[in-house]
Design a protein around this motif. Structure first.
Motif, mmCIF file in Angstrom:
data_model
loop_
_atom_site.group_PDB
_atom_site.id
_atom_site.type_symbol
_atom_site.label_atom_id
_atom_site.label_comp_id
_atom_site.label_asym_id
_atom_site.label_seq_id
_atom_site.Cartn_x
_atom_site.Cartn_y
_atom_site.Cartn_z
ATOM 1 N N SER A 118 3.192 7.248 -0.442
ATOM 2 C CA SER A 118 2.154 8.244 -0.309
ATOM 3 C C SER A 118 2.990 9.766 -0.309
ATOM 4 N N ASP A 119 3.999 9.703 0.315
ATOM 5 C CA ASP A 119 4.730 11.034 0.342
ATOM 6 C C ASP A 119 4.774 11.703 -1.206
ATOM 7 N N TYR A 120 4.934 10.892 -1.992
ATOM 8 C CA TYR A 120 4.963 11.273 -3.616
ATOM 9 C C TYR A 120 3.673 11.160 -4.407
ATOM 10 N N GLY A 121 2.676 10.883 -3.631
ATOM 11 C CA GLY A 121 1.388 10.795 -4.408
ATOM 12 C C GLY A 121 1.249 9.460 -5.172
ATOM 13 N N LEU A 122 1.791 8.539 -4.740
ATOM 14 C CA LEU A 122 1.800 7.344 -5.767
ATOM 15 C C LEU A 122 0.663 6.336 -5.393
ATOM 16 N N GLY A 123 0.041 5.940 -6.302
ATOM 17 C CA GLY A 123 -1.173 5.077 -6.107
ATOM 18 C C GLY A 123 -1.064 3.964 -7.091
ATOM 19 N N ASP A 124 -2.268 3.070 -7.105
ATOM 20 C CA ASP A 124 -2.373 2.089 -8.029
ATOM 21 C C ASP A 124 -1.962 2.425 -9.423
ATOM 22 N N GLY A 177 0.959 -1.301 -0.033
ATOM 23 C CA GLY A 177 0.101 -0.014 -0.093
ATOM 24 C C GLY A 177 0.967 1.273 0.151
ATOM 25 N N ALA A 178 0.255 2.353 0.026
ATOM 26 C CA ALA A 178 0.961 3.563 -0.215
ATOM 27 C C ALA A 178 1.598 3.996 1.344
ATOM 28 N N ASP A 179 1.423 3.340 2.302
ATOM 29 C CA ASP A 179 2.205 3.526 3.680
ATOM 30 C C ASP A 179 3.550 2.778 3.435
ATOM 31 N N GLU A 180 3.753 1.900 2.642
ATOM 32 C CA GLU A 180 4.895 1.150 2.437
ATOM 33 C C GLU A 180 6.252 2.261 2.237
ATOM 34 N N THR A 181 7.356 2.067 2.702
ATOM 35 C CA THR A 181 8.392 2.806 2.374
ATOM 36 C C THR A 181 9.048 2.733 1.305
ATOM 37 N N VAL A 182 10.023 3.384 0.663
ATOM 38 C CA VAL A 182 10.819 3.408 -0.517
ATOM 39 C C VAL A 182 11.584 2.204 -0.368
ATOM 40 N N SER A 183 12.472 2.240 0.845
ATOM 41 C CA SER A 183 13.304 1.053 1.113
ATOM 42 C C SER A 183 12.659 -0.174 1.115
ATOM 43 N N GLU A 184 11.335 -0.431 1.554
ATOM 44 C CA GLU A 184 10.787 -1.674 1.535
ATOM 45 C C GLU A 184 10.338 -2.015 0.117
ATOM 46 N N MET A 185 10.034 -1.048 -0.789
ATOM 47 C CA MET A 185 9.904 -1.331 -2.193
ATOM 48 C C MET A 185 10.959 -1.915 -3.114
ATOM 49 N N LYS A 186 12.256 -1.086 -2.521
ATOM 50 C CA LYS A 186 13.643 -1.376 -3.304
ATOM 51 C C LYS A 186 13.739 -2.876 -3.097
ATOM 52 N N LYS A 187 13.625 -3.264 -1.666
ATOM 53 C CA LYS A 187 13.968 -4.609 -1.598
ATOM 54 C C LYS A 187 12.771 -5.842 -2.114
ATOM 55 N N GLN A 188 11.937 -5.150 -2.368
ATOM 56 C CA GLN A 188 10.868 -6.092 -3.182
ATOM 57 C C GLN A 188 11.278 -6.055 -4.508
ATOM 58 N N LEU A 189 11.874 -4.854 -5.328
ATOM 59 C CA LEU A 189 12.300 -4.890 -6.508
ATOM 60 C C LEU A 189 13.523 -5.891 -6.575
ATOM 61 N N HIS A 190 14.272 -5.895 -5.590
ATOM 62 C CA HIS A 190 15.730 -6.497 -5.667
ATOM 63 C C HIS A 190 15.066 -8.094 -5.861
ATOM 64 N N GLN A 191 14.365 -8.652 -5.220
ATOM 65 C CA GLN A 191 13.735 -9.904 -5.070
ATOM 66 C C GLN A 191 13.094 -10.421 -6.688
ATOM 67 N N VAL A 192 12.947 -9.355 -7.504
ATOM 68 C CA VAL A 192 12.397 -9.674 -8.749
ATOM 69 C C VAL A 192 13.535 -9.585 -9.830
ATOM 70 N N LYS A 193 14.454 -8.565 -9.303
ATOM 71 C CA LYS A 193 15.597 -8.557 -10.469
ATOM 72 C C LYS A 193 16.792 -8.699 -9.242
ATOM 73 N N LYS A 194 17.244 -9.897 -9.203
ATOM 74 C CA LYS A 194 18.339 -10.132 -8.301
ATOM 75 C C LYS A 194 19.527 -9.249 -8.536
ATOM 76 N N LYS A 195 19.824 -8.756 -9.599
ATOM 77 C CA LYS A 195 21.109 -8.008 -10.084
ATOM 78 C C LYS A 195 21.116 -6.485 -9.318
ATOM 79 N N LEU A 196 19.797 -6.173 -9.294
ATOM 80 C CA LEU A 196 19.312 -4.712 -8.746
ATOM 81 C C LEU A 196 19.332 -4.854 -7.306
ATOM 82 N N TYR A 197 20.571 -4.770 -6.530
ATOM 83 C CA TYR A 197 20.317 -4.787 -4.976
ATOM 84 C C TYR A 197 19.928 -3.335 -4.710
ATOM 85 N N PRO A 198 19.528 -2.908 -3.717
ATOM 86 C CA PRO A 198 18.816 -1.668 -3.342
ATOM 87 C C PRO A 198 19.691 -0.521 -3.578
#
Length: 307
Positions: free
Chosen positions: A67-73, A20-41
């Motif tokens: 949410s600080d950046y107005g990001l949504g679905d 959700g929008a309350d998730e932090t950028v750091s948490e999102m980067k970790k999730q992206l890293h799980q999808v793209k192993k090469k791209l650690y945070p």
């Protein structure tokens, strides 16, 4: 909530399904890293798409919420791969550790670096050579200790290429300066000149340390943004720490009276001048006295009364 991650060219990299929008950028980067192993945070730089009239994209900060950046679905984020990264402290340690090891080699092993020349020169070392070794070693030990116990870095990592570039600069100049200062045919200046210059240089080192303590106290753990440095020499100079660093090497050069030391000091001064101009400009822009922001006080940039 789904986010679309695209490259700077617009090609889709992946789609993330975040909580959700309350998730932090750091948490999102970790999730992206799980999808793209090469791209650690620390390799990721995520920005909002450029809007009309913007010349620079807004980068997402690790501690901020989506949410600080107005990001949504369905929001789109641009990704830049920063390449292999290495920690700031690691880079600083190795670039400072090198001079601490390289410089003494020419002092302790003259037969290796000046073969056949000892017989043509006076035995032993001059006072200036002794003190130069002590001062040089103290300076880089101080820098290493400050790296781990004083400095607070605005960024966690930098490109790994910086490790090799910075180390080449510091290690190479250590060899260059030490070779000539510890040369068997080195001619020292007057003892009084050496003693006074090194004494003043040590004062500069202590003042530089004091400046670093002030800078370290500006930002509390986890705190973001810039603050106006205040107290001690910062009441008069934006980059007082650089001022003391420069004067330290000027006095080192006077103490040993050697051209290589002057060249090393000049190159370092030019680089610090560039950093000081950038920092001064940035602080004046941030603290412009508008909308409740304080106005940056009138100060010298680095080397009064020159600029």
């Amino acid at each position: 909530m789904k986010l679309k991650i695209v490259s700077r060219s617009g090609n889709q990299v992946c789609e993330l399904d975040v909580a959700g929008a309350d998730e932090t950028v750091s948490e999102m980067k970790k999730q992206l890293h799980q999808v793209k192993k090469k791209l650690y945070p620390s390799r990721q730089r995520l920005t909002l798409p450029l809007k009309a009239g913007e010349t620079r994209a807004t980068a997402l900060e690790n501690g901020a919420k989506l949410s600080d950046y107005g990001l949504g679905d369905g929001s789109v984020l641009q990704l830049k791969d920063l390449g292999p990264q290495v920690g700031y402290a690691t880079v600083f340690f190795w670039e400072y550790f090198g001079p601490l090891i390289v410089y003494p080699l020419f002092y302790f092993f003259p037969k290796v670096f000046y073969p056949g020349m000892r017989s043509e020169a006076p035995r032993g070392h001059h006072l200036a050579q002794h003190l130069a070794l002590y001062y040089w070693s103290f300076h880089y030990i101080k820098r290493i200790l400050e790296t781990f116990y004083v400095h607070k870095f605005g960024h966690d990592t930098m490109p790994v290429a910086n490790l090799f570039r910075n180390s080449a600069y510091y290690w190479g100049f250590a060899a260059f300066v030490s070779y000539f200062i510890n040369h068997p045919l080195y001619t020292p200046p007057r003892v009084e000149q050496t003693l006074v210059a090194f004494a003043l240089a040590m004062v500069c080192q202590l003042c530089n340390f004091r400046c670093h303590l002030i800078l370290s106290s500006l930002r509390k753990p986890g705190e973001k943004g810039y603050k106006i440095p205040r107290g001690f020499l910062f009441e008069y100079i934006t980059c007082a720490n650089y001022t003391m660093e420069v004067w330290g090497w000027v006095l080192f050069t006077i103490a040993v009276q050697a051209l290589p030391a002057a060249i090393f000091g000049t190159v370092g001064t030019l680089q610090m001048t560039q950093w000081a101009l950038q920092k001064h400009k940035r602080l004046r822009k941030i603290f412009d006295g508008k909308e409740g922001r304080p106005k940056y006080p009138r100060r010298w940039i680095m080397l009064p009364p020159l600029f």
